[in-house]
Design a protein around this motif. Structure first.
Motif, PDB file in Angstrom:
ATOM      1  N   ALA A  55       0.847  -1.192   0.000  1.00  0.00           N
ATOM      2  CA  ALA A  55       0.000   0.000   0.000  1.00  0.00           C
ATOM      3  C   ALA A  55       0.882   1.241   0.000  1.00  0.00           C
ATOM      4  CB  ALA A  55      -0.903  -0.012   1.224  1.00  0.00           C
ATOM      5  N   PRO A  56       0.431   2.346  -0.587  1.00  0.00           N
ATOM      6  CA  PRO A  56       1.243   3.571  -0.590  1.00  0.00           C
ATOM      7  C   PRO A  56       1.415   4.126   0.816  1.00  0.00           C
ATOM      8  CG  PRO A  56      -0.962   3.992  -1.446  1.00  0.00           C
ATOM      9  CD  PRO A  56      -0.843   2.511  -1.304  1.00  0.00           C
ATOM     10  N   SER A  78       2.335  10.420  -3.013  1.00  0.00           N
ATOM     11  CA  SER A  78       2.717   9.117  -2.474  1.00  0.00           C
ATOM     12  C   SER A  78       2.953   8.160  -3.639  1.00  0.00           C
ATOM     13  CB  SER A  78       1.615   8.562  -1.562  1.00  0.00           C
ATOM     14  OG  SER A  78       1.421   9.392  -0.438  1.00  0.00           O
ATOM     15  N   THR A  79       4.109   7.517  -3.659  1.00  0.00           N
ATOM     16  CA  THR A  79       4.449   6.613  -4.753  1.00  0.00           C
ATOM     17  C   THR A  79       3.409   5.507  -4.889  1.00  0.00           C
ATOM     18  OG1 THR A  79       6.800   7.042  -4.404  1.00  0.00           O
ATOM     19  CG2 THR A  79       6.214   5.067  -5.662  1.00  0.00           C
ATOM     20  N   GLY A  80       2.927   5.311  -6.099  1.00  0.00           N
ATOM     21  CA  GLY A  80       1.961   4.255  -6.366  1.00  0.00           C
ATOM     22  C   GLY A  80       0.514   4.655  -6.168  1.00  0.00           C
ATOM     23  N   ALA A  81       0.274   5.835  -5.611  1.00  0.00           N
ATOM     24  CA  ALA A  81      -1.110   6.262  -5.363  1.00  0.00           C
ATOM     25  C   ALA A  81      -1.793   6.645  -6.671  1.00  0.00           C
ATOM     26  CB  ALA A  81      -1.132   7.440  -4.404  1.00  0.00           C
ATOM     27  N   ARG A  82      -3.040   6.244  -6.811  1.00  0.00           N
ATOM     28  CA  ARG A  82      -3.829   6.602  -7.986  1.00  0.00           C
ATOM     29  C   ARG A  82      -4.800   7.738  -7.696  1.00  0.00           C
ATOM     30  NH1 ARG A  82      -5.357   0.570 -10.407  1.00  0.00           N
ATOM     31  NH2 ARG A  82      -3.207  -0.055 -10.906  1.00  0.00           N
ATOM     32  N   THR A 103      -7.272  13.294  -7.896  1.00  0.00           N
ATOM     33  CA  THR A 103      -6.088  12.629  -8.435  1.00  0.00           C
ATOM     34  C   THR A 103      -4.848  13.512  -8.347  1.00  0.00           C
ATOM     35  OG1 THR A 103      -6.679  13.411 -10.658  1.00  0.00           O
ATOM     36  CG2 THR A 103      -7.431  11.204 -10.024  1.00  0.00           C
ATOM     37  N   ARG A 126      -4.327   3.242  -3.698  1.00  0.00           N
ATOM     38  CA  ARG A 126      -3.926   2.561  -4.930  1.00  0.00           C
ATOM     39  C   ARG A 126      -5.102   1.742  -5.451  1.00  0.00           C
ATOM     40  NH1 ARG A 126       1.318   0.834  -6.062  1.00  0.00           N
ATOM     41  NH2 ARG A 126       1.767   0.607  -3.842  1.00  0.00           N
ATOM     42  N   THR A 127      -5.644   0.870  -4.603  1.00  0.00           N
ATOM     43  CA  THR A 127      -6.860   0.120  -4.892  1.00  0.00           C
ATOM     44  C   THR A 127      -7.721   0.160  -3.636  1.00  0.00           C
ATOM     45  OG1 THR A 127      -6.009  -2.003  -4.107  1.00  0.00           O
ATOM     46  CG2 THR A 127      -5.552  -1.427  -6.414  1.00  0.00           C
ATOM     47  N   GLU A 130      -5.738  -1.363  -0.956  1.00  0.00           N
ATOM     48  CA  GLU A 130      -4.389  -0.831  -0.753  1.00  0.00           C
ATOM     49  C   GLU A 130      -4.494   0.667  -0.480  1.00  0.00           C
ATOM     50  OE1 GLU A 130      -1.881  -3.861  -3.620  1.00  0.00           O
ATOM     51  OE2 GLU A 130      -2.743  -2.058  -4.491  1.00  0.00           O
ATOM     52  N   SER A 132      -3.326   3.934   2.170  1.00  0.00           N
ATOM     53  CA  SER A 132      -2.290   4.375   3.101  1.00  0.00           C
ATOM     54  C   SER A 132      -2.889   4.778   4.442  1.00  0.00           C
ATOM     55  CB  SER A 132      -1.545   5.580   2.514  1.00  0.00           C
ATOM     56  OG  SER A 132      -2.315   6.771   2.683  1.00  0.00           O
TER      57      SER A 132
END
Length: 235
Positions: A55-56, A78-82, A103, A126-127, A130, A132
């Motif tokens: 998870a981010p 945050s890395t990987g966050a969508r 976003t 992220r999903t 996932e 943070s």
């Protein structure tokens, strides 16, 4: 005479002697840290063909800035966050509710009720599984109240170059002051400058024996402007 043996009676090599018992084979495979299935090659245990991504992390450097028309929020990506979920509470310790999903790493809360203190926090997604942890809490108030006007403005000639001006904040929450000059109450004013101090020196080209009128306004952090101070005339 040689005695011939029939194929049925001929001695045979015991082919089973070359086979490893199944139990022993399993023990060898297990000892080597391998797994195998019928019809497929053995693979090293612990290997992964698609481990789930972590998870981010919680958004960092989260800030909330008070404004006259809205509260402005910002944070680091945050890395990987969508996307990011923004939460708001009406007071510290109150219950939070999600007010938006964005976003970008910025959000403008234009629906905040004026002059009400709010606490904000945000989290990265992220999903759906996932997510943070929440960021730190930041506070802001949509400020629509103008600061108090500056007090006790004085201006004197003959004290060094130009005309020095001094005033008091009067307990105002102003963070800067704007100084104006005119030659008559009925004439347009000239903006001389802005300062964070409670003093200013007019170094403009001034005509001798002509009166000048000065006044000052205060501006708070949200951009609200006070009424003018009293007018000060210099002859």
């Amino acid at each position: 005479m040689f005695q011939q043996h029939s194929p049925e009676s001929a001695p045979r090599r015991n082919r089973k002697a070359w086979l490893v018992p199944a139990a022993a084979a399993a023990a060898v495979v297990a000892a080597a840290g391998l797994t195998t299935t019928l019809g497929s090659p053995a693979t090293a245990s612990g290997s992964s063909t698609g481990a789930a991504a972590a998870a981010p992390k919680a958004p960092a450097k989260f800030t909330a800035k008070s404004g006259r028309d809205a509260n402005s929020l910002s944070w680091s990506a945050s890395t990987g966050a969508r996307k990011y979920e923004v939460y708001r509470a009406a007071a510290e310790g109150g219950s939070y509710s999600r007010i938006s999903t964005v976003t970008s790493t910025k959000y403008t809360d234009s629906k905040a009720v004026p002059d009400v203190a709010y606490a904000y926090k945000v989290r990265a997604v992220r999903t759906s599984s996932e997510v943070s942890p929440y960021s730190s809490v930041a506070r802001a108030t949509r400020d629509t109240l103008a600061p108090l006007p500056p007090l006790d403005l004085t201006a004197r000639k003959g004290e060094g170059p130009g005309i020095p001006l001094v005033w008091r904040s009067g307990g105002s929450d102003a963070v800067s002051y704007t100084i104006y000059r005119t030659t008559s109450p009925t004439q347009p004013s000239t903006k001389l400058g802005t300062t964070t101090a409670t003093s200013f020196r007019d170094l403009g080209q001034l005509e001798e024996d002509r009166p000048y009128i000065y006044y000052v306004t205060g501006t708070d952090a949200a951009g609200n402007v006070s009424e003018a101070s009293q007018w000060e005339t210099v002859n």
